[in-house]
Design a protein around this motif. Structure first.
Motif, short mmCIF file in Angstrom:
data_model
loop_
_atom_site.label_atom_id
_atom_site.label_comp_id
_atom_site.label_asym_id
_atom_site.label_seq_id
_atom_site.Cartn_x
_atom_site.Cartn_y
_atom_site.Cartn_z
N PHE A 160 0.87 -1.18 0.00
CA PHE A 160 0.00 0.00 0.00
C PHE A 160 0.90 1.23 0.00
CE2 PHE A 160 -2.63 3.35 1.66
CZ PHE A 160 -3.89 3.08 1.16
N GLN A 161 0.63 2.19 -0.88
CA GLN A 161 1.45 3.40 -0.95
C GLN A 161 0.60 4.64 -0.74
OE1 GLN A 161 3.50 1.48 -4.66
NE2 GLN A 161 4.47 3.46 -4.29
N CYS A 162 1.07 5.49 0.15
CA CYS A 162 0.37 6.72 0.47
C CYS A 162 1.40 7.84 0.38
CB CYS A 162 -0.20 6.61 1.89
SG CYS A 162 -1.30 7.94 2.32
N GLU A 163 1.37 8.60 -0.69
CA GLU A 163 2.40 9.62 -0.91
C GLU A 163 1.90 10.65 -1.91
OE1 GLU A 163 5.32 7.41 -4.01
OE2 GLU A 163 4.65 6.15 -2.34
N HIS A 164 2.59 11.80 -1.94
CA HIS A 164 2.28 12.80 -2.95
C HIS A 164 3.03 12.46 -4.23
CE1 HIS A 164 0.02 16.36 -1.26
NE2 HIS A 164 -0.01 15.45 -0.30
N VAL A 165 2.36 12.61 -5.36
CA VAL A 165 3.00 12.35 -6.65
C VAL A 165 2.68 13.54 -7.58
CG1 VAL A 165 2.78 9.85 -6.40
CG2 VAL A 165 0.98 11.12 -7.60
N TYR A 166 3.30 13.50 -8.75
CA TYR A 166 2.99 14.51 -9.76
C TYR A 166 2.31 13.85 -10.95
CZ TYR A 166 6.25 17.43 -7.17
OH TYR A 166 6.86 18.14 -6.18
#
Lengths: 226, 83
Positions: A109-115
């Motif tokens: 599971f990934q929880c992060e800001h991306v562009y």
């Protein structure tokens, strides 16, 4: 215009979506899936969360619930439909959009800001941006890797159905700027009509100014321009 | 009518990345096992009543088509045995 935000058992971004839409002066109401769509819906949002525990595959059960037949019918009539995260998985599982969102390449599971790079600016969901714009937006998923066979992906790309791709802050796409291993960095696509779109990242989490960046506002404003 | 068990096996199409299978393979290798590849699949055992094995197989296939498998990423097969 009142956007019906469909709440399934396990939806958890429905209230965030409601607040974000209301901040943009777009009326929204949460609709329990068993109650069915209101008559003449003017907009439909499939929010994020974990419908039916994401048993079998994320979105598989919700996609086959009775309300989704109503959503497909409304979508075919031109009612704007936006699926976010679990809503995107439901959208693909129900055939509103092509492809599938499956286990991240990292198997985590990934929880992060991306562009994201905006691939075209002539759909309702991207009209607030310019083609090539880079927006900052969070992801929060374990099954967000866009998968589809290569021939079909080529056709989607020829038809300009990819509206967002994962990229770096300068808009460069490639394996290093692909958080989940999606084919060709696909983060969001439209369906047969431009008024139907799904994306894994969460525009409603970057809409309220008091919680940080507001790059997601343009996506939600699509309900007004659709 | 006869009782059958239809076993539906759903697996990723050849060439579709399976991160869970890769992680499992790596864990086996860490335990010292030698292996060339590992594929994972979901297996559903459906007990049902049908007029014939073919009818049972057909119904189980429809279950796979409509819910158990996602044709975008999965292949499936069905085996039927009398209970």
């Amino acid at each position: 215009m009142t956007v019906s935000i469909i709440r399934f058992g396990g939806s958890n971004c429905d209230r965030d979506a409601e607040r974000a839409l209301e901040h943009l002066d777009i009326d929204a109401e949460i609709v329990w899936h068993e109650d069915g769509l209101p008559e003449d819906p003017s907009g439909i949002m499939l929010p994020g969360g974990f419908s039916y525990g994401d048993y079998l595959r994320a979105g598989a059960m919700a996609a086959r619930s009775p309300i989704m037949a109503e959503v497909r019918e409304a979508a075919a009539d031109g009612v704007p439909v936006l699926g976010v995260c679990n809503g995107a998985q439901i959208g693909c599982e129900s055939g509103l959009t092509e492809g599938a969102f499956t286990t991240n390449e990292s198997a985590r599971f990934q929880c992060e800001h991306v562009y994201l790079r905006v691939e075209r600016d002539d759909t309702p969901w991207t009209a607030a941006y310019e083609e090539g714009d880079v927006i900052e937006i969070p992801i929060a998923h374990g099954e967000g890797r866009y998968e589809i066979d290569d021939d079909r992906l080529a056709e989607l790309e020829d038809d300009d159905r990819v509206i967002f791709r994962y990229c770096d802050e300068n808009g460069e796409t490639g394996p290093d700027t692909n958080p989940n291993g999606s084919k060709h960095n696909v983060a969001g696509v439209i369906g047969d009509r431009e008024t139907v779109a799904v994306l894994m990242p969460h525009p409603e989490r970057v809409t309220l100014p008091d919680v940080g960046p507001t790059d997601g506002q343009g996506v939600l404003q699509g309900f007004e321009s659709a | 009518m006869t009782g059958y068990t239809a076993t539906v096996t759903v697996r990723l199409k050849h060439g579709v990345l399976d991160p869970e299978a890769e992680t499992t393979q790596q864990a086996l290798e860490r335990l010292g096992f030698e292996l060339e590849d590992l594929r994972a699949a979901d297996r559903f055992e459906v007990d049902l009543e049908a007029k014939s094995a073919d009818a049972a197989s057909e119904r189980a296939s429809e279950m796979a088509e409509r819910l158990l498998a996602n044709p975008t990423i999965h292949d499936y097969d069905v085996e039927v045995a009398e209970r």
